[in-house]
Motif scaffolding. Sequence first.
Motif, PDB file in Angstrom:
ATOM      1  N   GLU A  95       0.846  -1.181   0.000  1.00  0.00           N
ATOM      2  CA  GLU A  95       0.000   0.000   0.000  1.00  0.00           C
ATOM      3  C   GLU A  95       0.893   1.247   0.000  1.00  0.00           C
ATOM      4  N   VAL A  96       0.276   2.424  -0.022  1.00  0.00           N
ATOM      5  CA  VAL A  96       1.054   3.658   0.137  1.00  0.00           C
ATOM      6  C   VAL A  96       0.460   4.473   1.274  1.00  0.00           C
ATOM      7  N   ILE A  97       1.342   5.093   2.055  1.00  0.00           N
ATOM      8  CA  ILE A  97       0.946   6.064   3.048  1.00  0.00           C
ATOM      9  C   ILE A  97       1.818   7.295   2.836  1.00  0.00           C
ATOM     10  N   CYS A  98       1.600   8.338   3.602  1.00  0.00           N
ATOM     11  CA  CYS A  98       2.376   9.560   3.416  1.00  0.00           C
ATOM     12  C   CYS A  98       3.838   9.312   3.785  1.00  0.00           C
ATOM     13  N   ASN A  99       4.735   9.965   3.073  1.00  0.00           N
ATOM     14  CA  ASN A  99       6.157   9.778   3.349  1.00  0.00           C
ATOM     15  C   ASN A  99       6.598  10.432   4.658  1.00  0.00           C
ATOM     16  N   SER A 100       5.650  10.974   5.408  1.00  0.00           N
ATOM     17  CA  SER A 100       5.932  11.448   6.759  1.00  0.00           C
ATOM     18  C   SER A 100       6.063  10.287   7.743  1.00  0.00           C
ATOM     19  N   LEU A 101       5.712   9.069   7.295  1.00  0.00           N
ATOM     20  CA  LEU A 101       5.696   7.897   8.178  1.00  0.00           C
ATOM     21  C   LEU A 101       6.575   6.766   7.626  1.00  0.00           C
ATOM     22  N   PRO A 102       7.858   7.017   7.376  1.00  0.00           N
ATOM     23  CA  PRO A 102       8.702   5.995   6.757  1.00  0.00           C
ATOM     24  C   PRO A 102       8.920   4.756   7.630  1.00  0.00           C
ATOM     25  N   ARG A 103       8.995   4.931   8.944  1.00  0.00           N
ATOM     26  CA  ARG A 103       9.203   3.778   9.830  1.00  0.00           C
ATOM     27  C   ARG A 103       7.951   2.910   9.902  1.00  0.00           C
ATOM     28  N   LEU A 104       6.806   3.551  10.028  1.00  0.00           N
ATOM     29  CA  LEU A 104       5.564   2.780  10.066  1.00  0.00           C
ATOM     30  C   LEU A 104       5.290   2.085   8.744  1.00  0.00           C
ATOM     31  N   ALA A 105       5.784   2.653   7.650  1.00  0.00           N
ATOM     32  CA  ALA A 105       5.608   2.008   6.347  1.00  0.00           C
ATOM     33  C   ALA A 105       6.246   0.625   6.336  1.00  0.00           C
ATOM     34  N   LYS A 106       7.311   0.442   7.110  1.00  0.00           N
ATOM     35  CA  LYS A 106       8.005  -0.845   7.153  1.00  0.00           C
ATOM     36  C   LYS A 106       7.323  -1.856   8.063  1.00  0.00           C
ATOM     37  N   GLN A 107       6.278  -1.414   8.750  1.00  0.00           N
ATOM     38  CA  GLN A 107       5.584  -2.305   9.689  1.00  0.00           C
ATOM     39  C   GLN A 107       4.095  -2.406   9.418  1.00  0.00           C
ATOM     40  N   ALA A 108       3.703  -2.126   8.207  1.00  0.00           N
ATOM     41  CA  ALA A 108       2.275  -2.125   7.879  1.00  0.00           C
ATOM     42  C   ALA A 108       1.632  -3.487   8.070  1.00  0.00           C
ATOM     43  N   ASP A 109       2.436  -4.536   8.070  1.00  0.00           N
ATOM     44  CA  ASP A 109       1.882  -5.871   8.296  1.00  0.00           C
ATOM     45  C   ASP A 109       1.392  -6.050   9.731  1.00  0.00           C
ATOM     46  N   LYS A 110       1.750  -5.125  10.629  1.00  0.00           N
ATOM     47  CA  LYS A 110       1.350  -5.243  12.030  1.00  0.00           C
ATOM     48  C   LYS A 110       0.085  -4.464  12.352  1.00  0.00           C
TER      49      LYS A 110
END
Length: 439
Positions: A95-110
Amino acid sequence: MACQGNPMIRPGVFGRRGFLVAGSAAGLGLSLPELLMHQAAAEKKQYDFIKAKAKSVIHIFLPGGIAQQESFDPKPYSPLEYRGEMGTVKTNTGEVICNSLPRLAKQADKYCVIRSMSHGEAAHERGTHNMFTGYKPSPALQYPSFGAVVSHEYGPRNNLPAYICIPNVPNEYAGTGYLPSKYSGFALGADPARDDFKVRDLNLAGGVDADRFVRRREMLEKINQRFNSATSADNVSAMNTFYERAYGLLDTPAAKEAFDLSKEDAKMRDRYGRNQAGSRMLMARRLVEAGSRLVTLTYGSWDMHTNLTTGIKSQMPAFDQGVSALLEDLSERGMLDETLVMVTSEFGRTPKINADAGRDHWPKVFSVMLAGGGVKGGIIHGASDATATEPDSDPVSPADLATTMYHLLGIVADKELMAPGARPIEIVDGGKLVNNILV
């Protein structure tokens, strides 16, 4: 008076189901005792059916109304005046989220994102009420917050307060509403990010040793016995409850230690971030690990009517780091499956950037994030339309969110509690389970 704690049965108080049962039973010629017995058995069977998946909740509230476009619901294909200046980042689930959340982007499976939250309250106070109680504001009744209800239903665990607020009770809607004051949240009274942080009232006063403390306590109990017999005021009962809980904390070293961030490894402190967001989230983990049932914390000020991009770049990195560390930490400790992490705000922001390079209040559609505690990771529930103006599919109301949260805790959301005047009021009225996000 409502039954406190579990089991969740109130003898002598009919809910909607009870009146239906009464109507049908009368035709069968059952006596009132027989009717009550049948109703109690039916209610117990129903309540026993709900098994709690979450033992605790960490509610992270972002006051002011965080922009969905600059967080969990970017609109990269809309015109610039709608999408804003921020870009996007791809998550580890595609998926895509805002690039303000780069760390959370790596944990979207959680975690799960609900992109279709919606209500009609554009004022801060009214939106906050919705997101802390699951109810629209009413001039006739003050509703209890999530924490107060959980405290009422389950009570303390391991001598820790059931409901704790970091650093303070965040607003008037985070209180007990029509429930007795003894279900109030315990406030730390100071920010755990401060170098001189110390939770108030967790240590004996100077010059008071353990023996002197016991003598003082015995003397106070004798005085209170006479005083309590002369009044039934709620604030007196609440104060007695607070004293007892304070005694429990003072007598339980493990409970007191839960509030001490200095017990954490320096690397863990750095991992969360030595700032307001990281310190508050690390404290929340320590408290649920030690036994607290619901911890509410606030971070930041997201009412960005002007200079939105600057505001996001200033406040979001600490949030991104803190929540990411929290999810990783809970997962590594084997706690994520039994701890519900919920990130909410009172509403979202307007679809179009205003003349001051900001966004204004917008309750028609916004996003919340949920993780752990029986929630599926790696999914998006619902959608907003192309400009984040309104829900495009599967709208979720505050009552739906509250119902789902209570369900995960094993609490029946339409159970009736007693309000002043012996009025039975449902914990949540009309909410539906968001089944798609449940494990």
